[in-house]
Design a protein around this motif. Sequence first.
Motif, mmCIF file in Angstrom:
data_model
loop_
_atom_site.group_PDB
_atom_site.id
_atom_site.type_symbol
_atom_site.label_atom_id
_atom_site.label_comp_id
_atom_site.label_asym_id
_atom_site.label_seq_id
_atom_site.Cartn_x
_atom_site.Cartn_y
_atom_site.Cartn_z
ATOM 1 N N HIS A 45 0.831 -1.201 0.000
ATOM 2 C CA HIS A 45 0.000 0.000 0.000
ATOM 3 C C HIS A 45 0.871 1.258 0.000
ATOM 4 N N ILE A 46 1.863 1.288 0.854
ATOM 5 C CA ILE A 46 2.746 2.461 0.944
ATOM 6 C C ILE A 46 3.542 2.629 -0.345
ATOM 7 N N THR A 47 4.026 1.537 -0.910
ATOM 8 C CA THR A 47 4.750 1.613 -2.185
ATOM 9 C C THR A 47 3.848 2.180 -3.270
ATOM 10 N N TYR A 48 2.603 1.757 -3.321
ATOM 11 C CA TYR A 48 1.641 2.269 -4.299
ATOM 12 C C TYR A 48 1.483 3.782 -4.138
ATOM 13 N N GLN A 49 1.326 4.227 -2.888
ATOM 14 C CA GLN A 49 1.154 5.663 -2.637
ATOM 15 C C GLN A 49 2.410 6.438 -3.049
ATOM 16 N N GLN A 50 3.579 5.887 -2.750
ATOM 17 C CA GLN A 50 4.836 6.543 -3.141
ATOM 18 C C GLN A 50 4.970 6.598 -4.656
ATOM 19 N N ASP A 51 4.603 5.522 -5.331
ATOM 20 C CA ASP A 51 4.665 5.502 -6.797
ATOM 21 C C ASP A 51 3.700 6.512 -7.407
ATOM 22 N N LEU A 52 2.501 6.632 -6.834
ATOM 23 C CA LEU A 52 1.539 7.624 -7.312
ATOM 24 C C LEU A 52 2.108 9.031 -7.129
ATOM 25 N N GLY A 53 2.697 9.297 -5.975
ATOM 26 C CA GLY A 53 3.310 10.595 -5.734
ATOM 27 C C GLY A 53 4.434 10.890 -6.718
ATOM 28 N N ALA A 54 5.263 9.885 -7.012
ATOM 29 C CA ALA A 54 6.356 10.065 -7.969
ATOM 30 C C ALA A 54 5.814 10.342 -9.372
ATOM 31 N N GLU A 55 4.749 9.636 -9.754
ATOM 32 C CA GLU A 55 4.122 9.871 -11.061
ATOM 33 C C GLU A 55 3.606 11.304 -11.163
ATOM 34 N N LEU A 56 2.907 11.751 -10.134
ATOM 35 C CA LEU A 56 2.340 13.107 -10.146
ATOM 36 C C LEU A 56 3.444 14.158 -10.142
ATOM 37 N N ALA A 57 4.498 13.915 -9.380
ATOM 38 C CA ALA A 57 5.630 14.855 -9.363
ATOM 39 C C ALA A 57 6.303 14.887 -10.732
ATOM 40 N N ALA A 117 -9.336 8.466 -8.845
ATOM 41 C CA ALA A 117 -9.645 7.051 -9.120
ATOM 42 C C ALA A 117 -8.420 6.179 -8.869
ATOM 43 N N LYS A 118 -7.240 6.664 -9.276
ATOM 44 C CA LYS A 118 -6.005 5.906 -9.012
ATOM 45 C C LYS A 118 -5.764 5.782 -7.521
ATOM 46 N N ALA A 119 -5.962 6.879 -6.789
ATOM 47 C CA ALA A 119 -5.763 6.845 -5.341
ATOM 48 C C ALA A 119 -6.744 5.877 -4.686
ATOM 49 N N SER A 120 -7.960 5.843 -5.169
ATOM 50 C CA SER A 120 -8.983 4.952 -4.632
ATOM 51 C C SER A 120 -8.629 3.483 -4.838
ATOM 52 N N ALA A 121 -7.854 3.209 -5.878
ATOM 53 C CA ALA A 121 -7.503 1.828 -6.224
ATOM 54 C C ALA A 121 -6.279 1.306 -5.480
ATOM 55 N N ALA A 122 -5.767 2.051 -4.494
ATOM 56 C CA ALA A 122 -4.606 1.579 -3.731
ATOM 57 C C ALA A 122 -4.895 0.199 -3.152
ATOM 58 N N PRO A 123 -3.887 -0.673 -3.141
ATOM 59 C CA PRO A 123 -4.131 -2.033 -2.659
ATOM 60 C C PRO A 123 -4.317 -2.097 -1.146
ATOM 61 N N GLY A 124 -5.179 -3.006 -0.752
ATOM 62 C CA GLY A 124 -5.398 -3.314 0.653
ATOM 63 C C GLY A 124 -4.935 -4.737 0.920
ATOM 64 N N PRO A 125 -5.529 -5.403 1.900
ATOM 65 C CA PRO A 125 -5.147 -6.780 2.205
ATOM 66 C C PRO A 125 -5.249 -7.679 0.966
ATOM 67 N N ASN A 126 -4.242 -8.518 0.804
ATOM 68 C CA ASN A 126 -4.148 -9.465 -0.314
ATOM 69 C C ASN A 126 -4.125 -8.791 -1.680
ATOM 70 N N GLY A 127 -3.747 -7.482 -1.710
ATOM 71 C CA GLY A 127 -3.624 -6.769 -2.977
ATOM 72 C C GLY A 127 -4.923 -6.324 -3.600
ATOM 73 N N VAL A 128 -6.031 -6.534 -2.912
ATOM 74 C CA VAL A 128 -7.335 -6.151 -3.450
ATOM 75 C C VAL A 128 -7.461 -4.622 -3.383
ATOM 76 N N PRO A 129 -7.796 -3.966 -4.511
ATOM 77 C CA PRO A 129 -7.964 -2.510 -4.474
ATOM 78 C C PRO A 129 -9.003 -2.113 -3.425
ATOM 79 N N LEU A 130 -8.669 -1.076 -2.639
ATOM 80 C CA LEU A 130 -9.535 -0.683 -1.527
ATOM 81 C C LEU A 130 -10.872 -0.095 -1.961
ATOM 82 N N GLY A 131 -10.896 0.671 -3.026
ATOM 83 C CA GLY A 131 -12.128 1.365 -3.377
ATOM 84 C C GLY A 131 -12.477 2.417 -2.346
ATOM 85 N N GLN A 132 -11.442 3.016 -1.745
ATOM 86 C CA GLN A 132 -11.650 4.063 -0.739
ATOM 87 C C GLN A 132 -12.181 5.311 -1.418
#
Length: 148
Positions: A45-57, A117-132
């Motif tokens: 999850h944290i890696t996904y968030q960091q990758d999203l931040g790097a993409e946006l930057a 939408a990308k942020a909402s798709a961050a992985p949760g337990p077992n890699g399932v997108p959270l849909g937050q």
Amino acid sequence: MSAKMGANRTEESDMAKFLLLMNYGPSATCDTPMDRWAPEDIAAHITYQQDLGAELAGNGELVDAQGLSGPELAKRVTATGTGAPVVTDGPFPESKELLAGYWLVDTTPERALEIAAKASAAPGPNGVPLGQPIEVRELMSAPAAPDL
């Protein structure tokens, strides 16, 4: 998209600043608090968030992004008008929504929704997108100062 989104922008540019807000709490696919996830799920999850931040930057869209401490560390301050303010320690059980983090982006309204939408798709337990749910809010611009 609402016709009001972007109403403060000038005609020469579709760019604006948007605040994308993520709240603590259950999501479409997960009601387990992150502190109870497997370590590898937290890392993904944290890696996904960091990758999203790097993409946006890398795209020049990122203004700022931060995760926030848990609601148990929050403080609520209320001015009383008659002395010292009242400071209440969290968590706040009466609150239905508590902010978990945000992204501040400078982009078009359509792209802000794509990023959400990308942020909402961050992985949760077992890699399932959270849909937050991610709330997208355009920053208001101040009116121009009057000429004196």
